[in-house]
Design a protein around this motif. Sequence first.
Motif: not given
Lengths: 170, 581
Positions: A64, B157, B163-166, A70, A66-67
């Motif tokens: 993803p 997640q 998987w919008a927030l991280s 991160e 997002a990963r």
Amino acid sequence: MSTTETKAPAAKPAGTPPDAISLIAKRWKNKRGSLIMALHDVQETFGYVPREVALKLAPQLGVPVARIYEVVTFYNYFKLEAPGRHVISVCMGTACYLKGAPEIKERLMAHFGIKSGETTPDKEWHLQDVRCIGCCGLAPVVTVNSKIIAKVKPADIVTAVTALYTPKEG
Amino acid sequence: MIKLQINGMAVEVAPGTSVYEAAKKVSVKIPVLCKHPDLDHTAACGICVVRNKQNGRMLRACSTPADNGMDLSTEDPEIVQTRRSVLELMLSKHPNECLTCHRNQNCELQTLAADFNIHREVLDNITPEIPVDESTKAVTLDARKCISCGRCIQVCQENQNVWALSFVDRGIKTRIAAAGDIPLAESPCVRCGQCSAHCPTGAIVEYDESEATWELLRNPDLYCVVQIAPAVRVAIGEAFGFPAGTNLTGKTYAALRRMGFKAVFDTNFGADLTIIEEGTEFIQRFAHGKGELPLITSCCPAWVDFMEKYHTDMMPHFSTCKSPHEMVGALAKTYYAEKNKIDPKKIRVISIMPCTAKKFEIQRSEDMSSSGTQDVDISLTTRELARMIKQSGIDYQTIPESQPDHVLGAYTGAGTIFGATGGVMEAALRTAVHLITGEKLAKVEFEQTRGLQGVKEAKLMVAGQEVRIAVAHGLGNVETVIKKIREAKAKGEPLPYHFVEVMACPGGCVGGGGQPYGVTDELRLKRAKGLYSEDTAGIWRNSHDNPYIQELYRDFLDKPLSEKSHHLLHTHYKSRPTYQR
């Protein structure tokens, strides 16, 4: 100023072969824990991790977006914005620190008008701290791209760095 | 079994039990901020420290498995001081805005600060300046109030697979954000609101529209009508001290009338109508080969958004039915307005939903304005309604019950159970089986659809034909179902299912992102039980038995899937990007 920005070569993903992203994905896909390695390849290819590249790479790696962010925002090493053409790295390891690295950094910040981690508006110079680069015998050490300035006095640093300026091609 | 000592008391637990769970067995409550029963422990907050008396070391109760021969203490001056320090550190990076916070009196951090007697700030406050993100108009993200517990991120997640927030950045700069600090509305966020339901503080809350609602209600030129969703009635009581699952339909109607609504409708009516339309759609596809199988339910807006972003190849499988409250909204401004000779331009429809995604749904496409103006004007969560009732000075405990208004208020048990996972499937089967066989059902319950198992599959024999169904809840459970469908289609194998129900939130709408705080599986089951009890107690249990639905078709819609139905009650789908930038 805007014209020089658009011409900055390392900053433009469009200037690299279109399948660079697929090649990186192919190399690291299906290898557990390889996201960091793939991102190293991205940064090596593009000079930083451009958003368009992250968005294209994510589905190809099966990771993803997002990963990816991160990881990229966790490690200082990765950059989200195009660095300057000349990356000045000031070693902040113990030996360099004791031999005057803080003053060297101060002088460079004052000369270029940027803080550590920033790039000059013309995208020519990027200043960053690095941890020990492993040659304490040369302390204090500053690198400009792949060139090394060793045992430098704070008073001489600006001259030594600007001497390494390479004019743009074309 | 594992045997250990906690505060000198012998405890026996199954292998794998955490120290935190073991302590509960001897009535010892260990404080936690990051641990939540829905989520894996992360040991992020550090407030659950206890002491191993054998070596004097402190360990985190949430992440330490109980072991044979352990001798633990959960209470000594140093433990208390450590917990207090953890809180003080959190408070030093948290705005001191309790009085103006959405979670005032309902905040896990605030409660612990009170419990631990923290009466002054001992550390300089270094709360970062981060702008509030209201871009989704469904949930409001105030990252300043985040304590980095990671619950929202884990639920977004892993449990929801969105998987919008991280977390971005590291150390003291760590904050919650969409990838690359873009507004949440431009991220894959599907507005399910599970982040807000799991947040221990006011960092993520519903996008509050109670003031906008009061403004409509106070405008004498307008005719405000309201509807309540199935799951609201069995959860709202928790905000007023009723046991979870208490059915408070009548009291809620009464409170809404006092608040100034001219007519009180029930979304359960819309649920019955959905069943007639969707049941007919199913028969068209199943018995007459018109359209793709499996048919997939479409009443959950977070699921629709998720499909439009991640599973666009499933679009032809989706039922074209709008969600029940959208149907009621469209009919309130057409059918109801006509029957009661009210100028539809003056009607405002407010929906009370267990859901934050409905706030987005009401504007998701032009189809949501089928009556000529926006069909539902405001969608409020259960939490917002509870606050509005309190603010109105209504004594909810003693207020006498009221009845809904016709022609959009009467409903059957099939409509009620829409609020629990499997409920839409069960309600649809009651009508579909009746329509296929032409017979009255001897037994209306389809128990295979019930319960909290992530994916429920069943095979039924209907008029000599096998009907295969699947029910999934919690978006993280959808993947397995979709994968099976995709694989079968690619290989040309028999379809794994004919009919699939999906609800985005764990437990279905009873566990919705807009429901009262503190949800656990235990609470989800209690709320669902409240719905199933109403179904059993009712006179009508099949949507097709609702006389007001029959009247609606006779007087207005003509027949299921008619041109008018298609215009008012159905919608279209389109592919949406996961990231807008």
